[in-house]
Design a protein around this motif. Structure first.
Motif, PDB file in Angstrom:
ATOM      1  N   MET A  79       0.822  -1.212   0.000  1.00  0.00           N
ATOM      2  CA  MET A  79       0.000   0.000   0.000  1.00  0.00           C
ATOM      3  C   MET A  79       0.861   1.270   0.000  1.00  0.00           C
ATOM      4  O   MET A  79       0.515   2.265  -0.623  1.00  0.00           O
ATOM      5  CB  MET A  79      -0.930  -0.001   1.211  1.00  0.00           C
ATOM      6  N   GLN A  80       1.991   1.251   0.725  1.00  0.00           N
ATOM      7  CA  GLN A  80       2.855   2.424   0.757  1.00  0.00           C
ATOM      8  C   GLN A  80       3.369   2.745  -0.641  1.00  0.00           C
ATOM      9  O   GLN A  80       3.380   3.905  -1.070  1.00  0.00           O
ATOM     10  CB  GLN A  80       4.021   2.175   1.716  1.00  0.00           C
ATOM     11  N   THR A  81       3.786   1.713  -1.365  1.00  0.00           N
ATOM     12  CA  THR A  81       4.277   1.916  -2.727  1.00  0.00           C
ATOM     13  C   THR A  81       3.172   2.442  -3.632  1.00  0.00           C
ATOM     14  O   THR A  81       3.404   3.345  -4.448  1.00  0.00           O
ATOM     15  CB  THR A  81       4.818   0.591  -3.296  1.00  0.00           C
ATOM     16  N   MET A  82       1.974   1.902  -3.490  1.00  0.00           N
ATOM     17  CA  MET A  82       0.848   2.359  -4.302  1.00  0.00           C
ATOM     18  C   MET A  82       0.559   3.835  -4.052  1.00  0.00           C
ATOM     19  O   MET A  82       0.402   4.628  -4.991  1.00  0.00           O
ATOM     20  CB  MET A  82      -0.390   1.524  -3.982  1.00  0.00           C
ATOM     21  N   MET A  83       0.510   4.220  -2.782  1.00  0.00           N
ATOM     22  CA  MET A  83       0.201   5.614  -2.445  1.00  0.00           C
ATOM     23  C   MET A  83       1.287   6.558  -2.952  1.00  0.00           C
ATOM     24  O   MET A  83       0.992   7.620  -3.533  1.00  0.00           O
ATOM     25  CB  MET A  83       0.019   5.754  -0.940  1.00  0.00           C
ATOM     26  N   MET A  84       2.543   6.191  -2.745  1.00  0.00           N
ATOM     27  CA  MET A  84       3.635   7.052  -3.179  1.00  0.00           C
ATOM     28  C   MET A  84       3.722   7.129  -4.704  1.00  0.00           C
ATOM     29  O   MET A  84       4.112   8.150  -5.264  1.00  0.00           O
ATOM     30  CB  MET A  84       4.957   6.541  -2.603  1.00  0.00           C
ATOM     31  N   THR A  85       3.345   6.048  -5.390  1.00  0.00           N
ATOM     32  CA  THR A  85       3.325   6.065  -6.859  1.00  0.00           C
ATOM     33  C   THR A  85       2.294   7.057  -7.367  1.00  0.00           C
ATOM     34  O   THR A  85       2.566   7.843  -8.291  1.00  0.00           O
ATOM     35  CB  THR A  85       3.020   4.657  -7.407  1.00  0.00           C
ATOM     36  N   TRP A  86       1.105   7.043  -6.769  1.00  0.00           N
ATOM     37  CA  TRP A  86       0.070   7.997  -7.165  1.00  0.00           C
ATOM     38  C   TRP A  86       0.490   9.427  -6.858  1.00  0.00           C
ATOM     39  O   TRP A  86       0.226  10.355  -7.638  1.00  0.00           O
ATOM     40  CB  TRP A  86      -1.254   7.651  -6.471  1.00  0.00           C
ATOM     41  N   ILE A  87       1.163   9.625  -5.725  1.00  0.00           N
ATOM     42  CA  ILE A  87       1.647  10.962  -5.383  1.00  0.00           C
ATOM     43  C   ILE A  87       2.692  11.420  -6.395  1.00  0.00           C
ATOM     44  O   ILE A  87       2.674  12.574  -6.852  1.00  0.00           O
ATOM     45  CB  ILE A  87       2.227  10.977  -3.951  1.00  0.00           C
ATOM     46  N   ALA A  88       3.607  10.519  -6.774  1.00  0.00           N
ATOM     47  CA  ALA A  88       4.628  10.868  -7.765  1.00  0.00           C
ATOM     48  C   ALA A  88       3.988  11.236  -9.100  1.00  0.00           C
ATOM     49  O   ALA A  88       4.390  12.211  -9.752  1.00  0.00           O
ATOM     50  CB  ALA A  88       5.611   9.704  -7.942  1.00  0.00           C
ATOM     51  N   MET A  89       2.998  10.460  -9.533  1.00  0.00           N
ATOM     52  CA  MET A  89       2.307  10.766 -10.792  1.00  0.00           C
ATOM     53  C   MET A  89       1.603  12.115 -10.717  1.00  0.00           C
ATOM     54  O   MET A  89       1.630  12.906 -11.680  1.00  0.00           O
ATOM     55  CB  MET A  89       1.311   9.657 -11.128  1.00  0.00           C
ATOM     56  N   ALA A  90       0.984  12.402  -9.570  1.00  0.00           N
ATOM     57  CA  ALA A  90       0.289  13.682  -9.403  1.00  0.00           C
ATOM     58  C   ALA A  90       1.270  14.846  -9.445  1.00  0.00           C
ATOM     59  O   ALA A  90       0.979  15.892 -10.049  1.00  0.00           O
ATOM     60  CB  ALA A  90      -0.478  13.687  -8.076  1.00  0.00           C
ATOM     61  N   ILE A  91       2.443  14.667  -8.835  1.00  0.00           N
ATOM     62  CA  ILE A  91       3.448  15.731  -8.846  1.00  0.00           C
ATOM     63  C   ILE A  91       3.922  16.007 -10.265  1.00  0.00           C
ATOM     64  O   ILE A  91       4.044  17.168 -10.687  1.00  0.00           O
ATOM     65  CB  ILE A  91       4.636  15.350  -7.937  1.00  0.00           C
TER      66      ILE A  91
END
Length: 244
Positions: free
Chosen positions: A40-52
């Motif tokens: 889940m941590q990787t999933m959340m950080m991946t979405w944050i990276a894409m949003a950035i």
């Protein structure tokens, strides 16, 4: 659907609490499902990276200026830098065809590498690329897309490079096709994970000055690793656009 969302959030929160109190230096908030384990941590950080990445390009292109400044100037510098790399490896035709993908790939990896260096203020920030699954997903995407682009441009004759200059080289070319995505993923994963682990250790041992210096060095390493991954991807696409 609402109950399922609440239950998923509860499970993720429980996993986070358990991970925080565990002895693991890097944790991924593993969530076991019938389909397998989800980090889940990787999933959340991946979405944050894409949003950035999206917000960076949106903000830079919202009111473009003939004489760029600020964020537009920074992003145009990166784009010009990548354009030069693409043209030298793929030629003009290859650059025009691959530019959107290569620029997006580089920016996503760069942002993913760097967000693990953000201050841990109430949120456990980690780099998506400190998870080997993310790194393999990126390298496999590049490997598969090379074949797709090759077939689009050359048909099945794209695969003739596997027996070039002589069919006796087929085993070597097959080995290279397997090991290249493997080494690309492990190089990226190893460097980013090691950097984050060392940062955690430094904060434990020497809370002041030294960790900040390491953060600055790690930011540079994050850029270098994004650059290396992109260059290796370009050498793979060169087999497509270098064909005649």
């Amino acid at each position: 659907m609402g109950n399922e969302t609440v239950e998923a959030a509860r499970i993720a929160a429980d996993a986070a609490a358990e991970a925080e109190h565990s002895q693991e230096m890097i944790h991924y908030l593993a969530w076991n499902t019938p389909l397998g384990e989800i980090h889940m941590q990787t999933m959340m950080m991946t979405w944050i990276a894409m949003a950035i990445v999206f917000l960076l390009f949106f903000a830079a292109s919202r009111n473009p200026k003939m004489i760029p400044s600020g964020l537009q100037n920074v992003l145009e510098y990166f784009i010009d830098f990548l354009d030069g790399l693409m043209e030298s490896n793929l030629g003009v035709k290859g650059r025009k065809y691959m530019a959107p993908f290569i620029i997006t790939l580089f920016m996503f990896i760069l942002v993913s590498n760097e967000i693990g260096m953000l201050p841990q203020a109430g949120i456990h920030w980690t780099s998506p690329t400190n998870d080997v699954n993310t790194c393999f997903a990126l390298s496999i995407t590049v490997a598969v897309s090379v074949y797709i682009v090759g077939v689009i441009h050359h048909g099945m004759s794209h695969f003739k490079h596997f027996i070039s200059p002589n069919p006796v080289f087929l085993p070597l070319h097959l080995l290279d096709a397997i090991t290249k995505p493997l080494t690309m993923a492990l190089r990226l994963f190893g460097n980013i994970l090691a950097g984050e682990i060392l940062l955690i250790v430094l904060y434990e041992l020497v809370p002041w000055v030294i960790p900040e210096l390491w953060v600055m060095f790690s930011l540079f390493i994050g850029f270098i690793q994004a650059f290396i991954f992109t260059v290796l991807a370009l050498t793979s696409y060169a087999t497509v656009f270098g064909e005649h």
